[in-house]
Design a protein around this motif. Structure first.
Motif, mmCIF file in Angstrom:
data_model
loop_
_atom_site.group_PDB
_atom_site.id
_atom_site.type_symbol
_atom_site.label_atom_id
_atom_site.label_comp_id
_atom_site.label_asym_id
_atom_site.label_seq_id
_atom_site.Cartn_x
_atom_site.Cartn_y
_atom_site.Cartn_z
ATOM 1 N N ASP A 1 -0.841 -7.421 -14.617
ATOM 2 C CA ASP A 1 -0.239 -6.349 -13.799
ATOM 3 C C ASP A 1 -0.787 -4.958 -14.139
ATOM 4 O O ASP A 1 -0.191 -3.965 -13.772
ATOM 5 C CB ASP A 1 1.299 -6.315 -13.945
ATOM 6 N N GLN A 2 -1.873 -4.868 -14.878
ATOM 7 C CA GLN A 2 -2.335 -3.543 -15.304
ATOM 8 C C GLN A 2 -3.754 -3.207 -14.855
ATOM 9 O O GLN A 2 -4.232 -2.120 -15.145
ATOM 10 C CB GLN A 2 -2.253 -3.441 -16.845
ATOM 11 N N ASN B 1 -7.276 -13.180 -11.133
ATOM 12 C CA ASN B 1 -6.168 -13.260 -10.181
ATOM 13 C C ASN B 1 -4.851 -13.582 -10.881
ATOM 14 O O ASN B 1 -3.792 -13.109 -10.484
ATOM 15 C CB ASN B 1 -6.473 -14.328 -9.119
ATOM 16 N N ASN C 1 -2.953 -10.700 -11.790
ATOM 17 C CA ASN C 1 -2.407 -9.944 -10.665
ATOM 18 C C ASN C 1 -2.922 -8.510 -10.593
ATOM 19 O O ASN C 1 -2.169 -7.551 -10.685
ATOM 20 C CB ASN C 1 -0.866 -9.950 -10.752
ATOM 21 N N PRO C 2 -4.226 -8.324 -10.411
ATOM 22 C CA PRO C 2 -4.736 -6.956 -10.302
ATOM 23 C C PRO C 2 -4.321 -6.325 -8.978
ATOM 24 O O PRO C 2 -4.119 -7.038 -8.006
ATOM 25 C CB PRO C 2 -6.252 -7.156 -10.337
ATOM 26 N N GLN C 3 -4.202 -5.007 -9.005
ATOM 27 C CA GLN C 3 -3.949 -4.326 -7.734
ATOM 28 C C GLN C 3 -5.286 -4.148 -7.020
ATOM 29 O O GLN C 3 -6.256 -3.657 -7.605
ATOM 30 C CB GLN C 3 -3.301 -2.969 -7.971
ATOM 31 N N ILE C 4 -5.304 -4.530 -5.729
ATOM 32 C CA ILE C 4 -6.557 -4.462 -4.992
ATOM 33 C C ILE C 4 -6.510 -3.267 -4.047
ATOM 34 O O ILE C 4 -5.697 -3.217 -3.123
ATOM 35 C CB ILE C 4 -6.786 -5.761 -4.203
ATOM 36 N N ARG D 1 -8.692 -0.318 -1.585
ATOM 37 C CA ARG D 1 -9.778 -0.374 -0.619
ATOM 38 C C ARG D 1 -11.008 0.336 -1.171
ATOM 39 O O ARG D 1 -12.106 -0.165 -1.099
ATOM 40 C CB ARG D 1 -9.337 0.258 0.697
ATOM 41 N N ASP E 1 -9.865 4.649 -5.386
ATOM 42 C CA ASP E 1 -8.447 4.325 -5.443
ATOM 43 C C ASP E 1 -8.085 3.829 -6.843
ATOM 44 O O ASP E 1 -7.084 4.247 -7.424
ATOM 45 C CB ASP E 1 -8.121 3.264 -4.377
ATOM 46 N N GLU F 1 -0.336 4.481 -12.615
ATOM 47 C CA GLU F 1 0.181 3.338 -11.875
ATOM 48 C C GLU F 1 -0.425 2.039 -12.431
ATOM 49 O O GLU F 1 0.214 1.007 -12.490
ATOM 50 C CB GLU F 1 -0.136 3.527 -10.390
ATOM 51 N N ARG F 2 -1.694 2.103 -12.833
ATOM 52 C CA ARG F 2 -2.355 0.984 -13.519
ATOM 53 C C ARG F 2 -3.004 1.536 -14.781
ATOM 54 O O ARG F 2 -3.375 2.720 -14.830
ATOM 55 C CB ARG F 2 -3.410 0.348 -12.604
ATOM 56 N N PHE G 1 -7.963 -14.294 -3.744
ATOM 57 C CA PHE G 1 -6.904 -13.296 -3.895
ATOM 58 C C PHE G 1 -5.924 -13.298 -2.718
ATOM 59 O O PHE G 1 -4.932 -12.580 -2.722
ATOM 60 C CB PHE G 1 -7.510 -11.909 -4.080
ATOM 61 N N GLY G 2 -6.244 -14.096 -1.719
ATOM 62 C CA GLY G 2 -5.313 -14.254 -0.597
ATOM 63 C C GLY G 2 -5.174 -13.017 0.270
ATOM 64 O O GLY G 2 -4.168 -12.840 0.934
ATOM 65 N N ILE G 3 -6.188 -12.139 0.249
ATOM 66 C CA ILE G 3 -6.091 -10.992 1.150
ATOM 67 C C ILE G 3 -7.468 -10.637 1.678
ATOM 68 O O ILE G 3 -8.456 -10.791 0.990
ATOM 69 C CB ILE G 3 -5.444 -9.768 0.446
ATOM 70 N N ASN H 1 4.456 0.885 -11.293
ATOM 71 C CA ASN H 1 4.453 1.460 -12.633
ATOM 72 C C ASN H 1 4.809 2.935 -12.658
ATOM 73 O O ASN H 1 5.476 3.393 -13.566
ATOM 74 C CB ASN H 1 3.091 1.249 -13.299
ATOM 75 N N SER H 2 4.360 3.675 -11.648
ATOM 76 C CA SER H 2 4.586 5.105 -11.746
ATOM 77 C C SER H 2 5.410 5.675 -10.604
ATOM 78 O O SER H 2 5.572 6.875 -10.519
ATOM 79 C CB SER H 2 3.245 5.842 -11.825
ATOM 80 N N ILE I 1 -2.509 -4.890 1.742
ATOM 81 C CA ILE I 1 -3.681 -5.278 0.942
ATOM 82 C C ILE I 1 -3.316 -5.391 -0.542
ATOM 83 O O ILE I 1 -3.494 -6.455 -1.139
ATOM 84 C CB ILE I 1 -4.871 -4.324 1.182
ATOM 85 N N PRO I 2 -2.734 -4.319 -1.134
ATOM 86 C CA PRO I 2 -2.306 -4.499 -2.525
ATOM 87 C C PRO I 2 -1.217 -5.571 -2.669
ATOM 88 O O PRO I 2 -1.123 -6.213 -3.709
ATOM 89 C CB PRO I 2 -1.743 -3.125 -2.909
ATOM 90 N N ARG J 1 -1.192 -8.262 -1.205
ATOM 91 C CA ARG J 1 -1.846 -9.556 -0.965
ATOM 92 C C ARG J 1 -1.136 -10.332 0.127
ATOM 93 O O ARG J 1 -0.861 -11.516 -0.023
ATOM 94 C CB ARG J 1 -1.828 -10.431 -2.217
ATOM 95 N N PRO K 1 -1.859 -10.972 3.783
ATOM 96 C CA PRO K 1 -2.740 -10.724 4.926
ATOM 97 C C PRO K 1 -1.984 -10.817 6.251
ATOM 98 O O PRO K 1 -1.159 -11.703 6.425
ATOM 99 C CB PRO K 1 -3.786 -11.833 4.821
ATOM 100 N N GLU L 1 -7.467 5.724 1.271
ATOM 101 C CA GLU L 1 -8.370 4.764 0.632
ATOM 102 C C GLU L 1 -8.708 5.195 -0.777
ATOM 103 O O GLU L 1 -8.815 4.393 -1.687
ATOM 104 C CB GLU L 1 -9.685 4.690 1.410
ATOM 105 N N GLU L 2 -8.907 6.503 -0.922
ATOM 106 C CA GLU L 2 -9.333 7.024 -2.213
ATOM 107 C C GLU L 2 -8.160 7.331 -3.117
ATOM 108 O O GLU L 2 -8.358 7.767 -4.243
ATOM 109 C CB GLU L 2 -10.107 8.325 -2.009
ATOM 110 N N GLY L 3 -6.941 7.172 -2.588
ATOM 111 C CA GLY L 3 -5.779 7.481 -3.398
ATOM 112 C C GLY L 3 -5.547 8.975 -3.561
ATOM 113 O O GLY L 3 -4.920 9.402 -4.514
#
Lengths: 354, 347, 582
Positions: free
Chosen positions: B177-178, B210, B213-216, B218, B222, B231-232, B345-347, C146-147, C250-251, C253, C255, C544-546
């Motif tokens: 998760d990080q 996977n 659980n990484p945050q994906i 775009r 990001d 956040e990570r 990753f299912g997305i 987390n934040s 997307i984050p 997961r 779709p 996209e870039e946060g």
């Protein structure tokens, strides 16, 4: 031919004939009402005259010129008519004066002329004090007068009135009937008036055309229409009536409990035929004792129902032959229910109907 | 943050005197190009190679040097930018002038569709010898930035001794998760990174990743912003971002993975049928100018010119350990990699 | 009076020659041409894109021949089918949540003595003004695992290391969508509650039904048609939304169709497959519409659409505070909290920097207003294309409503149906259709303002049409007939009477379209060019870039402008103009 002439006029919506085979000719300056229950085709007829609806058969012509026919119609704006609508259709965003002046402006009259005519007509309908008001600030009756003024000021070839009084309360309605007739007498505009209210038609009209199920049943002056209805529908729709059914015999007509010579009722034809006759309740007399009246018919029976209406008594009389007749009597003629009574009929007031 | 650079550039752009002074430095080649470009008045730059802020800054720099030409950067991820260019090419209505991406396979694809102008800036000859061979051998596009992929972590949340040292450390369950990564269908660099990791470790790497659980995201940026915000804790990102951020005092630092930095050279080409062809060429020329390389260096990025050294504390590319993916491999491998990534990753 | 008593003149008639029949040409009015033009416009705006979509979906891109390969490519993969199923699942969940939010609030605001009803109303109003993607960003700031603010506060209080809430999840996705869509439920159901005559409820009470029984057996069934209608609408809106899935699914997961569609639009660009992939979505929405019509046709609407009659407020007693707390909770979730964190971020150097003077800055605003090259232009583009689309849509819709209401053409009903049909076309699908017909040669409108305006016009035509129809209904046909019988043509009637009387409808309809059009993302995403980027697209690129601080600043500016326009509207039209949306 002078005047407004509807000949063989018909309008079909899908499989339904809203108007069928209507023949009607108005003389110039004549005021004719189309009277009938809702759905009888009177409004459709009026809207065909206005040009909002095209006929599917027959023609409408004015002073010999065809306005509408199944092959084509002149649009409403080119007919030189005007109309008073059921909803008044007073434009809320224009003042009284602007509403009235609208038709004159369309006719490209000179500004001074418009002002003069608007002033004159507002005086006629007694609204000159309210010329700059907006319609929302007027009462129903005043709005009605604006509609009247707006329609009359353009001196239309024909004035059409579509149940103009139906949204007014009873007192105002009575007042406006006479107002409409007064204005007609003043300007003599050929007018067609649609209503379902017989007294409105009788007050305003030179002649009344009674319509039923898309057809005209009878066209006559109000008095004649009341006293000489030609059909069962007309007799029933104009005032109330009693229907007597009889049978034609050789030289007479036989009713329950009496018979009359054929020529008195003016009924010819073969024997054995069923005959119907209309007798107005007002033409009957109810008597406590057997009356002696030569040339009149007297039936014996009793009072079975009664209602006091203030100006009159409304009695239901049942003869010994159980013929039921409605009788209107003055307030002083009091009968109890169940009391024995005699009814006196005047054959000259009996009208054969088809 | 970059506001000083931006402010300075904006300020300079307002002073015609500066531009005039510099116009005297124009080379004989540059001068007619500048004049023709001035007549066109504008250059539209589709780019995914920098962040929005850097793209703006690069444009400011360009406008400062070439007064009278409006530079409009349109910044999005490589995937989105390429999608827009492809739409335009298909529509036969090319609206952009210059196209820059971290994924050179996009450029190869455009070249195949005859959507690129055959053009290399004259200054190609001054390029760093490490980078020069990465230009298109037929002369359709050139390297316009080098933005290696490494690991960034939040210094408030991760102690230096705990920080990951290698790409494979990222699959350690303690980072569950990080971790933040980017989607190969959106980010061009992420596509190449995915391909490189697959080549190094095979697909198990991603299956293990996977599980954590990484945050994906775009965009590559990001992931960096996720680490800065806390956040990570860890992100796979362009190290230029984390180096620059660190220099500006953000709680972030950079790890050069033991397997090596993943090197996606950003490429730039001039679009065929560009509405402002001369301005486009001038802009391409500008990207290989010394000024531009100095600017890159000041932002802790790798300069493109041979004569410009890297910033202090940054090992030059020619001595760094890097992983590269040949562009031809990328063209062949990317669709499959994107698909497989989506499956895992299912997305 | 002598001048008036002269015999009626026949000026109008003399122009007409005496003839046995009147020629067609004479009956022809200049306005007839207008109706033909309108029909053509509708065909171009609606039939052409949808037609192109269907055609493309069966076209082999290489040969141009017929093929079903696109469908095989689109649905041959389990993942692609899964995205469709996910989308339906998500749509259903959003509907449930929107109804749970919208219906109680509609009831509380229209039929009860809940305190501070106006505050709640203003809050819900905010949900209309706030575009879904900004709500999404707000919730990322609030519930990032987390934040996010909520988690930071939670962890600070409890000492827990686990997040309390995570926006990047299915529930998060559904919540962020529902906080936007429940507004639709609220508006439509409020209108239905407003129409219920208290006498209907009294009748049940007289027969011995308690308040609860009355509510369940009388009140609820009476508003059920509008609940169903708004639920369907919510479903359609949510499955077609692009911004929120782009930010969250997307984050998370998870779709969904819109994300899959963008994949077909990236490399290699497969418009044909994208078309094929979107056809089921189109069929599902059209099918649901048909189903809803059928369900509602069986019940007469007469009860609800009848005269308002007397409407009494339900006295809730102590419960009024419970209802208030729930309503406030919904408003907090949907507007107050996301807006608050968005504004905080807009004024912060770093959104995680907390509340301190050090962290306070105007730099983000300076950046988006003066430094970022495309923001200012995007603001202008958004506002102008929104305004242009609103203007065209409302005029077009009024013209169509006019034809339909006045039955001027034998096939006028079809025009009305067409005008309503974009309702079932998801925005992103419409964009693909528009792209296929108008972006590509020979028309070649790609990257022009025109294509954006046309697409927005089409997208919001149904809103315009329902508003227009309501406005037209309020104008008695006799208002016009009075003009015509006095000698004015139809165009005179329209310009002198109908037009002036429709001013209010025009203005409120315009606003109802302008607000969403100025924020529209789903339709814009495939149609913008480098010079025609709208704010929503710039915000998406920023996301996209946060760059959440700057995004928040630009979003706030957009919101501020739209709220300003709305405020002017409310001032001139009154608060209730929104209700006319039914």
């Amino acid at each position: 031919m002078e005047g407004l002439v509807l000949s063989g006029l018909g309008r079909r919506f899908g499989n339904v004939d809203a108007v069928l085979d209507v023949d009607l000719a108005l003389n110039p300056g004549e005021f004719v009402s189309l009277l009938g229950p809702s759905g009888c085709g009177k409004t459709t007829t009026l809207r065909m005259i206005a040009g909002f609806i095209d006929p599917t058969s027959g023609t409408i012509s004015l002073n010999g010129r065809i306005l509408s026919s199944p092959t084509g119609s002149i649009p409403p704006e080119k007919r030189g008519m005007s109309m008073i609508f059921q909803s008044y259709a007073i434009w809320p965003h224009m003042t009284v004066a602007e509403n009235v002046a609208f038709g004159l402006k369309l006719r490209k009259l000179h500004t001074d002329e418009i002002r003069k005519r608007v002033g004159e007509i507002l005086e006629v309908v007694q609204l000159n004090a309210l010329a700059e008001r907006y319609p929302a600030e007027l009462s129903g009756g005043q709005q009605q007068r604006v509609a009247l003024a707006r329609a009359v000021v353009v001196r239309p070839s024909v004035l059409l009135l579509d149940e103009p009084l139906s949204n007014l309360d009873a007192n105002l309605r009575e007042e406006m009937r006479f107002e409409i007739r007064r204005i007609h007498d003043e300007f003599k505009i050929t007018s067609v008036y649609v209503t379902h209210d017989q007294s409105e038609a009788m007050v305003t009209s030179d002649r009344i055309a009674v319509m039923n199920q898309g057809r005209i049943e009878q066209v006559d002056e109000p008095y004649k229409l009341y006293t000489k209805p030609r059909t069962r529908f007309v007799a029933n729709f104009i005032g109330r009536t009693n229907f007597l059914s009889g049978r034609k015999e050789n030289n007479s007509i036989a009713f329950d409990g009496f018979s009359l010579p054929s020529e008195v009722l003016g009924i010819a034809g073969t024997a054995g035929r069923d005959v119907a006759v209309s007798v107005r309740p007002q033409s009957l007399r109810l008597c406590a004792k057997e009356p002696i009246a030569p040339g009149q018919i007297t039936l014996r029976g009793k009072v079975v129902e009664r209602a006091f209406l203030g100006e009159t008594w409304d009695y239901m009389f049942a003869s010994e032959e159980s013929m039921r007749l409605r009788v209107v009597a003055p307030p002083s003629d009091v009968f109890e229910i169940g009391a024995e009574a005699w009814v006196q009929l005047d054959p000259s007031q009996m009208v054969p109907i088809s | 943050m970059l506001k000083n650079v931006l402010a300075a550039a904006a300020f300079a752009a307002l002073l015609p005197a500066t531009a005039l002074a510099q116009s005297e430095d124009f080379t004989a080649y540059e001068k007619p190009l500048y004049e023709a470009a001035t007549a066109e008045g504008e250059v539209i730059w589709y780019t995914s190679q920098f962040t929005t802020e850097m793209s703006e800054s690069a444009c400011q720099l360009f406008m400062k040097r070439y007064e009278g030409i409006k530079c409009s950067p349109v910044r999005a991820t490589g995937g989105v930018t390429f999608q827009r260019v492809m739409q335009e090419v298909q529509a036969g209505a090319v609206q952009g002038d210059v196209f820059s991406t971290n994924d050179q396979s996009d450029l190869l694809e455009l070249k195949k569709l005859n959507a690129l102008e055959k053009f290399l800036p004259q200054s190609v000859e001054f390029m760093s010898p490490v980078l020069k061979p990465m230009n298109d051998d037929e002369g359709y596009f050139f390297v316009s930035s080098v933005s290696p992929y490494g690991i960034a972590y939040n210094t408030n949340l991760v102690k230096e001794e705990d920080a990951p040292k290698s790409w494979s450390d990222l699959t350690d369950p303690k980072w569950k998760d990080q971790v933040a990564i980017s989607h190969p269908s959106f980010s061009g660099s992420a596509g190449l990174w995915t391909l490189a990791m697959k080549n190094l470790f095979g697909w198990e790497y991603f299956e293990k990743l996977n599980e954590g659980n990484p945050q994906i995201g775009r965009s590559t940026a990001d992931g960096y912003n996720l680490v800065v915000s806390g956040e990570r804790k860890i992100a796979v990102t362009a190290i230029a971002l984390s180096r620059q951020g660190e220099a500006e005092g953000q709680p972030v630092t950079t790890v050069v993975p033991s397997e090596g930095l993943m090197l996606p050279p950003s490429g730039t080409g001039v679009l065929a049928g560009a509405p402002h062809p001369n301005a486009a060429k001038l802009f391409a020329e500008f990207m290989l100018s010394e000024e531009y390389s100095v600017w890159l260096r000041d932002l802790k990025r790798y300069p493109l010119r041979a004569g410009v050294d890297t910033a202090e504390g940054i090992e030059p590319l020619d001595t760094s350990k890097v992983i590269t993916v040949p562009v031809t491999d990328a063209v062949q491998g990317l669709p499959e990699v994107q698909d497989k990534f989506r499956d895992i990753f299912g997305i | 009076m002598t001048s008036l008593s002269s015999s009626p003149s026949h000026t109008g008639i003399e122009a007409v020659a005496s003839q046995s029949h009147v020629s067609w040409l004479r009956r022809f009015q200049p306005s007839s041409l207008l109706w033909i033009v309108l029909a053509v416009i509708l065909v171009l705006l609606i039939i052409a894109p949808v037609g192109a979509l269907v055609t493309k979906s069966f076209t082999d891109p290489a040969t141009g021949g017929f093929t079903i390969q696109n469908y095989i490519d689109a649905y041959g993969k389990a993942r692609h089918v899964e995205a469709l199923i996910n989308t339906l699942y998500m749509g259903a969940a959003v509907v449930v949540l929107s109804v749970l939010f919208g219906v109680p609030l509609a009831w509380a605001c229209t039929r009860t003595d809940m305190p501070f009803r106006n505050i709640i109303r203003v809050g819900i109003f905010g949900a209309f003004v706030m575009p879904p993607y900004l709500g999404g960003v707000g919730w990322i700031l609030l519930a990032g695992p987390n934040s996010g603010w909520i988690n930071v506060v939670w962890q600070a209080i409890t000492g827990s290391t686990e997040p309390l809430v995570n926006v990047f999840s299915f529930p998060g996705l559904v919540l962020v969508m529902a906080i936007n869509t429940y507004f639709t439920v609220f508006i439509l159901v409020s209108a239905a509650f407003e129409m219920i005559n208290s006498e209907m409820e009294d009748a049940a009470n007289m027969l011995g039904a308690g308040p609860f029984t009355t509510a369940m057996k009388v009140t609820l069934p009476l508003v059920l048609p509008s609940i169903l209608g708004s639920a369907l609408l919510t479903f359609l809106i949510s499955i077609a939304l692009y911004g929120v899935p782009a930010l969250i699914s997307i984050p998370a997961r998870f779709p969904v169709v819109v994300i899959q569609l963008t994949e077909f639009f990236s490399y290699p660009l497969r418009v044909e497959v994208a078309a094929a992939y979107s056809i089921p979505l189109l069929l599902i929405t059209a099918g649901l519409m048909a189903l809803q019509r059928k369900l509602l046709a069986r019940r007469g609407f007469a009860a609800v659409s009848g005269k308002g009659g007397e409407r009494r407020i339900v006295k809730l007693g102590k419960w009024r505070w419970v209802v208030f707390v729930y309503s406030m909770f919904v408003v907090l979730l949907s507007v107050v909290l996301p807006l608050l964190v968005l504004l905080m971020a807009a004024f912060s150097r770093s959104w995680v920097g907390g509340i301190s003077l050090d962290n306070l800055t105007l730099q983000n605003f300076r950046y988006v207003l003066f430094e970022h090259s495309s923001s200012q232009q995007a603001l202008i583009t958004s506002l102008t294309t929104g305004a242009a689309a609103a203007t065209i849509a409302i005029l077009l819709a009024l013209a169509i409503a006019y034809i339909v209401q006045r039955r001027l053409l034998p096939m006028s009903g079809a025009l009305g149906f067409l005008a309503m049909s974009p309702f079932v076309i998801p925005g992103i699908v419409l964009a693909i259709g528009f792209y296929a017909v108008y972006a590509l040669p020979p028309v070649g409108l790609y990257g022009t303002y025109l294509i954006l305006i046309l697409a927005f016009t089409t997208r919001f035509l149904p809103i315009a049409y329902t508003t227009g129809t309501a406005g037209m209904r309020a104008i008695h046909p006799e208002m016009e007939e009075a003009v015509r019988i006095l000698g004015g043509g139809r165009l005179t009637a329209i310009s002198k009477v109908v037009g002036p009387l429709l001013k209010r409808t025009l203005a409120s309809g315009w606003l109802l379209i302008f607000v969403p059009a100025a924020q529209e993302l789903s339709t814009a995403v495939f149609l913008v060019g480098p010079n025609t980027r709208v704010v929503s697209v710039v915000l998406l690129d920023m996301s996209e870039e946060g760059l959440l601080e700057r995004l928040s600043a630009l979003g706030s500016v957009l919101l501020l402008i739209i709220v300003g326009v709305m405020a002017i509207g409310v001032r001139f039209l009154g608060r209730d103009f929104m209700l006319r949306r039914t």
